[in-house]
Design an enzyme around this catalytic site. Structure first.
Site, short mmCIF file in Angstrom:
data_model
loop_
_atom_site.label_atom_id
_atom_site.label_comp_id
_atom_site.label_asym_id
_atom_site.label_seq_id
_atom_site.Cartn_x
_atom_site.Cartn_y
_atom_site.Cartn_z
N ASP A 1 0.85 -1.19 0.00
CA ASP A 1 0.00 0.00 0.00
C ASP A 1 0.89 1.25 0.00
O ASP A 1 1.96 1.24 -0.59
CB ASP A 1 -0.93 -0.03 1.22
CG ASP A 1 -2.29 0.59 0.94
OD1 ASP A 1 -2.33 1.80 0.65
OD2 ASP A 1 -3.31 -0.11 1.01
N HIS B 1 -3.84 5.97 3.42
CA HIS B 1 -4.50 4.77 2.92
C HIS B 1 -3.86 3.49 3.48
O HIS B 1 -4.54 2.58 3.97
CB HIS B 1 -4.45 4.76 1.39
CG HIS B 1 -5.31 3.74 0.72
ND1 HIS B 1 -4.92 2.45 0.54
CD2 HIS B 1 -6.54 3.83 0.16
CE1 HIS B 1 -5.87 1.78 -0.12
NE2 HIS B 1 -6.87 2.60 -0.35
N SER C 1 -11.08 -1.03 -0.97
CA SER C 1 -9.80 -0.97 -0.27
C SER C 1 -9.98 -1.27 1.21
O SER C 1 -9.06 -1.74 1.87
CB SER C 1 -9.18 0.44 -0.40
OG SER C 1 -8.48 0.59 -1.59
#
Length: 757
Positions: A133, A206, A536
């Site tokens: 990520d 994220h 996600s």
């Protein structure tokens, strides 16, 4: 003069043509390791020599040993073509760019009240979840290692230093942190370290959100600006985390993704979580699929997000059968904020706004399209609103094109007092909450249309927004999120995808201290936790749950773990009604939710599993009529399909069924699917099969045998026969059913999708 002009034109064309030939791109080079000449002592020397034969300047970016045999490099098209003809070179493929698919969850999934069912022993803390990520914010309390023992001796990873990050940032929870940027920098130039950290540090948020969702430690009194207050915890709180930063401001590049997967396999992670995707392509051209195959062979389960391109059909990413493909559903938690109008009507919306309140009175109300000279003024794009027309007013903006939070920023910058964000047909009734920079709420399409009707008919429209905080117990829940990508599987329609859904809407998890909750540059707020949505978010839920199952059943293969999660997933609410799809308001189908919504408590003891080994996947590739070299690209080995053997995709031992019929074929068509079940229930058992609904339009479904009796650990096979009648169906029609095996205690369920093309 004409001759001079022609000469200059030709010269310009020559320069342009030469420059075009010199444009370099990144290529992924697959080699047949067995073909290395004996004159080389190491394969890297052979790689260098092969490169020098076509280019004096090209250098190896990465050398790959686990995900496949080969390397990545920068070449011109001509050099790439030349390299592809060299001995031992299997393929030279252009690099792809991938994109990210961007507290109450444990309680919603039943983990909190059933904690004693899951091992909190040493085995639980031996499991390592690798996350590819944007990196990690190591200071987050979600990586607190209190109570964890030494780092598992099987782990071979490292904590790499770089900008704003050192080895001391790792601990017994965050045991590994690496970063991969060579592919990114080769294409877009050196990383600007004043804007992002050239290290494992997460400047985006994220990666911190996804890794803490999968395996974050429990953190009490977590919230976003007072919303969703409670204990935030990952799915597998005792598992260890290893992060691999592959995504940067300009995207995620396949050269870096492959290098990270290569290292993660070396590092001995048990689960790989990847909330990213890059469209779809044949498996031998798909970097994630290739890397995931190698991981599967090493016993690593790979969980990937399905994508956020729903509700369109055929919109899935990451569809290889050796990948667990995860769609998104909602929680039973909401953040209500009502749009209150001057006509006395209130319309329910959602918001995470926390700041100065609106005046305690109704304010002037205007449609953005009437406060702009731009043709797309209704969308509240940057610089489109006329300040004189919106100052001090509530502004109605339509959803679409630019980010939801950016629309609020545009209204605020133009002097607006607040915003009502209305869904259009593209998003229907799906509501996603945002931590807006000004008082704002998001409403569904129906409410938006009703509000516009008032706005356009009243001479002096007024409105305000009423914020109600956090509400739990919302029904129905879960529903399939509209953005969640849908099947059928565009690469192999005979493999049903997505595999299942998990929570992916308004998820609270840890966040980066470098960026505000909206991600906007103008957002100066800093929060330890954020609430965001996307597949996600659903992907790491399944990654963490896979880690829990791995700790409880260390000998289970990735396919067995996936099977347990799929065959125990639920498709009905407690009241007996079927799960809904928020995009249509109707029942969700297996193309929307796969096997259903994950149920980790039941997955712990599934009774039976559908297992798969490497050989089964190789036979699957043969059934796709892949060439020897294409199989080599996926499987990293010389494997030739047996010309005397008849291969069938229908025989892949998958926990779901997809049947494709040609509607132009006259009469009946028969498709047989063979499956093998393994008894993991710990004792002898007898299971009986049932199909629901009993009658499926245009298709007769039969199971043979209808009863299977197992000894402990025994395997038994059965065949499902689908007999389709083209007279009773037509092109474009889909029908669905469900096969259940039950011993009176366990139900082992498989979704069935039947398509007429």
């Amino acid at each position: 003069m004409k001759l001079l002009s022609l000469t200059i034109t030709l010269l310009g064309f020559f320069i342009f043509s030469t420059e075009a030939k010199e444009i370099k791109s990144t290529y992924i080079v697959h080699v047949a390791k067995s073909k290395m000449p004996t004159s080389y002592t190491h394969h890297t020397d052979w790689f260098d020599a092969s490169l020098r034969s076509v280019s004096d300047k090209a250098e190896v970016l990465y050398s790959y040993e686990n995900v496949f045999h080969g390397f990545s490099t920068r070449l011109t098209q001509q050099e790439a073509d030349s390299l592809s003809t060299r001995p031992g070179i299997v393929a030279v493929l252009p690099e792809l760019r991938y994109e990210l698919h961007t507290t109450r969850t444990p309680l919603f999934l039943g983990l909190s009240q059933n904690a004693d069912l899951f091992p909190e022993s040493a085995s639980a803390s031996e499991v390592i979840v690798g996350v590819l990520d944007t990196g990690v914010w190591p200071e987050s309390k979600s990586y607190d290692d209190t109570g964890l023992g030494p780092i598992p001796p099987t782990f071979k990873g490292a904590c790499e230093s770089g900008t704003n990050f050192s080895a001391s940032n790792c601990n017994r929870k965050l045991i590994g942190a690496r970063f991969f940027s060579k592919g990114y920098e080769a294409t877009l130039g050196p990383i600007d370290t004043t804007k992002e950290s050239k290290s494992p540090r997460d400047d985006d948020g994220h990666g911190t959100h996804t890794s803490s969702t999968a395996a974050g430690s429990a953190v009490e009194d977590a919230s976003l600006l007072g919303y969703a207050t409670g204990t935030a915890r990952g799915m597998a709180t005792q598992a260890r985390v290893a992060v691999y930063k592959v995504c940067w401001m300009g995207g995620c590049f396949s050269a870096d993704i492959l290098a990270a997967m290569d290292k993660a396999i070396d590092d001995n992670v048990n689960v790989l979580s990847m909330s990213l995707g890059g469209g779809t392509s044949d498996y031998y051209r798909d970097s994630v699929a290739i890397g995931a195959f190698a991981a599967m062979e090493k016993g690593i389960l790979v969980s990937c997000s399905a994508g956020n391109a729903g509700p369109s059909e055929y919109s899935l990413s990451n569809v290889a059968p050796w990948i667990t493909t995860v769609g998104a559903g909602t929680l039973d938690r909401d953040f209500p904020a009502f749009a209150s109008l001057g006509n006395g009507q209130n319309y329910s919306g959602v918001s995470l706004y926390k700041g100065s309140a609106l005046p305690g009175k109704m304010l002037p109300f205007i449609y953005a399209g009437n406060a702009s000279n731009a043709t797309n003024g209704n969308l509240c794009m940057m610089g489109t609103l006329i300040p004189e027309k919106v100052k001090g007013k509530i502004v109605l903006c339509d959803r679409g094109v630019n980010a939801r939070v950016q629309k609020g920023e545009v209204v605020k910058d133009a002097g607006g007092a607040g915003m009502i964000l209305a869904n259009t047909a593209a998003n229907g009734e799906e509501l996603v909450a945002d931590a807006h920079l000004l008082p704002a709420t998001s409403v569904g399409e129906k409410s938006g249309n009703a509000i516009k009707k008032y706005l356009f008919s009243d001479e002096n429209p007024t409105a305000t927004i009423l914020f109600e905080g956090t509400k739990v117990g919302v029904e129905p829940s879960p529903v399939v999120a509209a953005f969640s990508s849908r099947g059928p599987n565009s690469i192999t329609p005979e493999i049903l995808k997505p595999d299942l859904i998990a929570p992916g809407v308004n998820i609270l998890a840890a966040w980066s201290g470098k960026i505000g909750p909206t991600g906007l540059a103008t957002d100066t707020r800093r929060v330890p936790f954020n609430i965001i949505s996307g597949t996600s978010m659903s992907c790491p839920h399944v990654s963490g749950l896979a880690a829990l199952l791995k700790s409880a059943h260390p000998d289970w293969s990735p396919a067995a773990i996936k099977s347990a999660l799929m065959t125990t997933a639920y498709v009905q609410y407690k009241n007996g009604k079927m799960l809904e799809d928020i995009a249509t308001g109707k029942e969700a189908t297996p193309f929307d939710s796969g096997a259903g919504h994950v149920d980790p408590v039941k997955a712990l003891n599934p009774g039976l599993v559908y297992d798969l080994k490497t050989e089964d996947y190789l036979n699957f590739l043969c059934a796709l009529n892949y060439t020897d070299s294409q199989i080599n690209m996926v499987a990293r080995k010389n494997f030739s399909c047996d010309a005397s053997k008849k291969y069938s995709i229908n025989d892949l031992n998958y926990p779901s069924f997809a049947v494709i019929y040609d509607s132009t074929t006259e009469g009946s068509s028969v498709a047989k699917h063979t499956r093998t079940l393994t008894n993991v229930g710990g004792s002898k058992a007898t299971y009986k099969a049932s199909i629901t609904p009993a009658q499926t339009p245009g298709v007769k479904i039969s199971v043979q045998p209808e009863t299977l009796s197992f000894d402990e650990h025994e395997k038994k096979s059965y065949t499902v026969t689908f007999t389709g009648d083209s007279k009773k169906s037509s092109s474009g029609v889909n029908s669905f059913a469900r096969l259940e095996w039950s011993d009176g205690k366990n139900i082992v369920a498989s979704p069935i999708a039947i398509s007429w093309t």
